[in-house]
Design an enzyme around this catalytic site. Structure first.
Site, PDB file in Angstrom:
ATOM      1  N   TRP A 101      -9.643 120.673 -36.297  1.00 21.77           N
ATOM      2  CA  TRP A 101      -8.815 121.612 -35.637  1.00 21.77           C
ATOM      3  C   TRP A 101      -8.549 122.932 -36.542  1.00 21.77           C
ATOM      4  CZ3 TRP A 101      -9.683 122.664 -30.618  1.00 21.77           C
ATOM      5  CH2 TRP A 101      -9.676 121.681 -29.914  1.00 21.77           C
ATOM      6  N   ASP A 176      -0.193 124.200 -37.263  1.00 21.89           N
ATOM      7  CA  ASP A 176      -0.458 124.042 -36.057  1.00 21.89           C
ATOM      8  C   ASP A 176       0.163 122.473 -35.710  1.00 21.89           C
ATOM      9  OD1 ASP A 176      -1.804 123.066 -33.460  1.00 21.89           O
ATOM     10  OD2 ASP A 176      -3.769 123.497 -34.116  1.00 21.89           O
ATOM     11  N   LYS A 200       0.294 117.788 -24.687  1.00 18.72           N
ATOM     12  CA  LYS A 200      -0.020 116.310 -25.450  1.00 18.72           C
ATOM     13  C   LYS A 200       1.380 115.688 -25.430  1.00 18.72           C
ATOM     14  CE  LYS A 200      -3.803 118.348 -28.120  1.00 18.72           C
ATOM     15  NZ  LYS A 200      -4.903 117.665 -27.397  1.00 18.72           N
TER      16      LYS A 200
HETATM   17  N1  PMP Z   1      -5.018 122.353 -32.216  1.00 17.40           N
HETATM   18  C1  PMP Z   1      -4.970 121.063 -32.112  1.00 17.40           C
HETATM   19  C2  PMP Z   1      -4.491 120.081 -33.304  1.00 17.40           C
HETATM   20  C3  PMP Z   1      -5.317 120.564 -30.942  1.00 17.40           C
HETATM   21  O1  PMP Z   1      -5.412 119.130 -30.925  1.00 17.40           O
HETATM   22  C4  PMP Z   1      -6.057 121.315 -29.879  1.00 17.40           C
HETATM   23  C5  PMP Z   1      -6.661 120.582 -28.471  1.00 17.40           C
HETATM   24  N2  PMP Z   1      -6.981 119.457 -28.528  1.00 17.40           N
HETATM   25  C6  PMP Z   1      -5.932 122.563 -30.089  1.00 17.40           C
HETATM   26  C7  PMP Z   1      -5.513 122.926 -31.458  1.00 17.40           C
HETATM   27  C8  PMP Z   1      -6.420 123.495 -29.184  1.00 17.40           C
HETATM   28  O2  PMP Z   1      -5.632 123.578 -28.326  1.00 17.40           O
HETATM   29  P1  PMP Z   1      -5.765 124.594 -26.794  1.00 17.40           P
HETATM   30  O3  PMP Z   1      -6.845 123.628 -25.908  1.00 17.40           O
HETATM   31  O4  PMP Z   1      -4.551 124.233 -26.241  1.00 17.40           O
HETATM   32  O5  PMP Z   1      -6.263 125.803 -27.042  1.00 17.40           O
END
Ligand code: PMP
Length: 364
Positions: A101, A176, A200
């Site tokens: 990520w 994040d 989550k």
């Molecule tokens: N950052 C992290 C740490 C994630 O786990 C995720 C999604 N699994 C995201 C960003 C992306 O999030 P979204 O699908 O809400 O755009």
């Protein structure tokens, strides 16, 4: 019911789902559903304001921080952040990449700013360890340093608040926290920006919260398209356009629930207990189950593990699914297994998983 270990969208507190079921069509006896009424109505306005207040309360935010409720997922923040904080496109910003990520956030930022730097990338260690911040070089002229507090795919987590060494204390820290926000106590005021999508630990998909230090909002250029500017959302209290009403509603109910069970201290204790239960089975399996992440950095939210070979792993996944265990296939980019233990996953759910794992090991 299934035991839900999905990485996201993920388990939602049953109490919240029942409340929604009872109030979906006729919200609190108003005669209309929230889903079909205007976001300018009193009912939604109250929920909207309360959600911001509850987040401020639970995270103990000071007056210097603002809470924004945005759409677009955490992924939109990968670009919205550099768009807002790098008014000067040449300016540097630094990324500490500790998994998939962080890498995505960094890659998107590089499309926007010429000065985006990968200050650290744990790829050489297959993203199984975190760096020591004292050993990294940061430029004090950078616009910000970006971290991912919990890498959802690789299963590693900064276990303590991320604090830059004193000589870099003026650098804005952006994190994040999509997959571990509200899972444990943090010093939220020590961060300049926290962003997290809600599917989550906080409810359902469609909503991202951004907690931002107010002095950073002024960095947004007036030339940005309105939706992409933090300044727009701050000025309008996150009601510039139609907000993701249902996701905000559910977030407010999740926050109510967390407050009713004893706030984040209670949530954190249960999360630690669940993670210990599962890692204990992995570590005492004589290598049958293996977690690649270095012990100090293992995530309490996403527990990744492998089995001795592909065939047995597939059998494990097939049999566990038949036993009512849902969502433990590892991310398609890394394979293996992953059990996500977010806030709404109960001790009983984890007990069911570890009983199954012990039994499966015995038979194989
Ligand atoms: N950052 C992290 C740490 C994630 O786990 C995720 C999604 N699994 C995201 C960003 C992306 O999030 P979204 O699908 O809400 O755009």
């Amino acid at each position: 019911m299934l035991h839900n270990f999905s990485p996201g969208p993920a388990a939602v507190y049953k109490e919240v789902l029942h409340y929604v079921q009872n109030n979906l069509i006729n919200y609190e006896n108003t005669g209309i559903s929230l889903l079909e009424s205007s976001h300018r109505e009193k009912a939604y306005q109250e929920i909207h304001q309360k959600t911001i207040e509850q987040l401020t309360y639970l995270l103990e935010l000071d007056d210097e921080h603002a809470v924004l409720l945005l759409a677009g997922g955490a992924t939109l923040q990968f670009s919205m952040l550099p768009l807002n904080l790098l008014a000067n496109k040449e300016k540097k910003a630094e990324y500490v990449v500790t998994g998939a990520w962080g890498l995505k956030a960094c890659d998107d930022a590089k499309k926007i700013g010429k000065g985006i730097q990968t200050t650290y990338d744990g790829r050489d260690h297959s993203y199984t360890i975190l760096p020591q911040l004292e050993n990294l070089y940061f430029d004090n002229n950078s616009a910000y340093v970006h971290f991912t507090s919990n890498e959802t795919i690789h299963g590693l987590q900064w276990k303590e608040d991320i604090v830059l060494p004193a000589m870099h204390s003026k650098l804005p820290v952006v994190v994040d926290m999509s997959s571990d926000i509200l899972s444990r106590r943090i010093n939220a005021n020590s961060y300049d920006i926290i962003y997290a999508s809600t599917q989550k630990n906080m409810g359902i998909a469609g909503l991202t919260i951004v907690i931002i230090k107010k002095d950073l909002i002024n960095r947004s250029s007036a030339e940005l398209p309105s939706y992409l500017s933090y300044a727009t959302h701050f000025a309008k209290n996150s009601l510039y356009n139609t907000p993701p009403v249902s996701a905000v509603w559910i977030l407010s109910l999740v926050l109510d629930h967390i407050i009713s069970i004893g706030e984040i201290t209670t949530v954190e204790a249960l999360n630690e207990e669940k993670a210990e239960m599962l890692y204990e089975v992995i570590d005492n399996s004589n290598g049958f189950y293996h977690c690649p992440v270095h012990k100090r950095f293992r995530s309490s939210m996403n527990v990744v593990f492998t089995l001795p070979d592909k065939a047995i792993e597939e059998e494990f996944l097939a049999q566990s699914a038949r036993a009512g265990i849902y969502g433990i296939k590892g991310h398609r980019s890394v394979g293996g297994c992953r059990a996500s233990l977010y806030n709404a996953v109960s001790r009983e759910n984890v007990k069911a998983l570890i009983d199954f794992m012990r039994e499966f090991k015995k038979k194989n």
